[in-house]
Design a protein around this motif. Structure first.
Motif, short mmCIF file in Angstrom:
data_model
loop_
_atom_site.label_atom_id
_atom_site.label_comp_id
_atom_site.label_asym_id
_atom_site.label_seq_id
_atom_site.Cartn_x
_atom_site.Cartn_y
_atom_site.Cartn_z
N ALA A 76 -0.91 -9.77 6.70
CA ALA A 76 0.28 -9.02 6.27
C ALA A 76 0.07 -8.36 4.91
O ALA A 76 0.47 -7.21 4.71
N LEU A 77 -0.56 -9.06 4.00
CA LEU A 77 -0.76 -8.50 2.66
C LEU A 77 -1.86 -7.45 2.61
O LEU A 77 -1.92 -6.67 1.66
N ARG A 78 -2.70 -7.42 3.60
CA ARG A 78 -3.75 -6.39 3.68
C ARG A 78 -3.32 -5.20 4.51
O ARG A 78 -4.10 -4.26 4.67
N THR A 79 -2.11 -5.24 5.05
CA THR A 79 -1.59 -4.18 5.89
C THR A 79 -0.51 -3.43 5.12
O THR A 79 0.36 -4.06 4.51
N SER A 80 -0.53 -2.12 5.17
CA SER A 80 0.49 -1.32 4.47
C SER A 80 1.86 -1.54 5.08
O SER A 80 2.00 -1.72 6.29
N HIS A 81 2.87 -1.55 4.22
CA HIS A 81 4.27 -1.68 4.63
C HIS A 81 5.04 -0.51 4.05
O HIS A 81 4.80 -0.10 2.91
N LYS A 82 5.99 -0.02 4.80
CA LYS A 82 6.82 1.09 4.30
C LYS A 82 7.68 0.67 3.13
O LYS A 82 7.98 1.45 2.25
N THR A 83 8.11 -0.59 3.11
CA THR A 83 9.04 -1.05 2.08
C THR A 83 8.38 -1.85 0.96
O THR A 83 9.07 -2.38 0.10
N MET A 84 7.05 -1.95 0.99
CA MET A 84 6.36 -2.73 -0.02
C MET A 84 5.23 -1.91 -0.62
O MET A 84 4.50 -1.25 0.12
N PRO A 85 5.08 -1.95 -1.94
CA PRO A 85 3.96 -1.20 -2.54
C PRO A 85 2.62 -1.78 -2.08
O PRO A 85 2.53 -2.97 -1.75
N ASN A 86 1.62 -0.97 -2.06
CA ASN A 86 0.27 -1.43 -1.68
C ASN A 86 -0.37 -2.11 -2.89
O ASN A 86 -1.06 -1.48 -3.68
N ILE A 87 -0.12 -3.39 -2.99
CA ILE A 87 -0.68 -4.18 -4.09
C ILE A 87 -2.03 -4.70 -3.63
O ILE A 87 -2.15 -5.30 -2.56
N ILE A 88 -3.04 -4.48 -4.43
CA ILE A 88 -4.38 -4.94 -4.09
C ILE A 88 -4.68 -6.18 -4.92
O ILE A 88 -4.72 -6.12 -6.15
N LEU A 89 -4.86 -7.27 -4.22
CA LEU A 89 -5.18 -8.54 -4.87
C LEU A 89 -6.67 -8.82 -4.72
O LEU A 89 -7.27 -8.50 -3.69
N GLU A 90 -7.25 -9.43 -5.73
CA GLU A 90 -8.62 -9.90 -5.62
C GLU A 90 -8.66 -10.99 -4.55
O GLU A 90 -7.64 -11.66 -4.31
N PRO A 91 -9.80 -11.22 -3.91
CA PRO A 91 -9.86 -12.24 -2.85
C PRO A 91 -9.33 -13.61 -3.28
O PRO A 91 -8.59 -14.25 -2.54
#
Length: 108
Positions: A76-91
């Motif tokens: 879920a966190l690696r998939t783009s969401h329309k209502t959530m910014p694309n936050i890139i987390l380190e592994p």
């Protein structure tokens, strides 16, 4: 939506480091990541049910979704969401925050 999610799961499973990392995070470190990165939109504290952004579910609510696992959260966190910014987390941050979120399932 289902096809998009299935593709994301297949992509995740084809990446050995992500599968190996499942469950290897630190809830304490994940809590800190959540406070720093996620708390402006989500309720991230145990027992906190109302998020700053009404449409953003609390982390406890996310944790209690049936079948929610660190793998599902990673996808879920690696998939783009329309209502959530694309936050890139380190592994490591990703492992830690997903471990923290799933740890909230046991709290009550």
């Amino acid at each position: 939506m289902i096809r998009h999610t299935a593709m994301a799961v297949l992509l995740l499973l084809s990446e050995p480091s992500a599968v190996h990392a499942q469950g290897a995070g630190s809830p304490r470190a994940g809590h800190q990541v959540a406070r720093e990165i996620c708390a402006s939109c989500h309720a991230v504290e145990p027992g906190q049910y109302h998020s700053p952004r009404q449409q953003a579910p609390s982390f406890e609510r996310i944790a209690r979704v049936p079948g929610m696992t660190t793998t599902a959260l990673t996808v879920a966190l690696r998939t783009s969401h329309k209502t959530m910014p694309n936050i890139i987390l380190e592994p490591k941050e990703l492992r830690d925050v997903t471990t923290y979120i799933t740890s909230l399932r046991e709290r009550r």
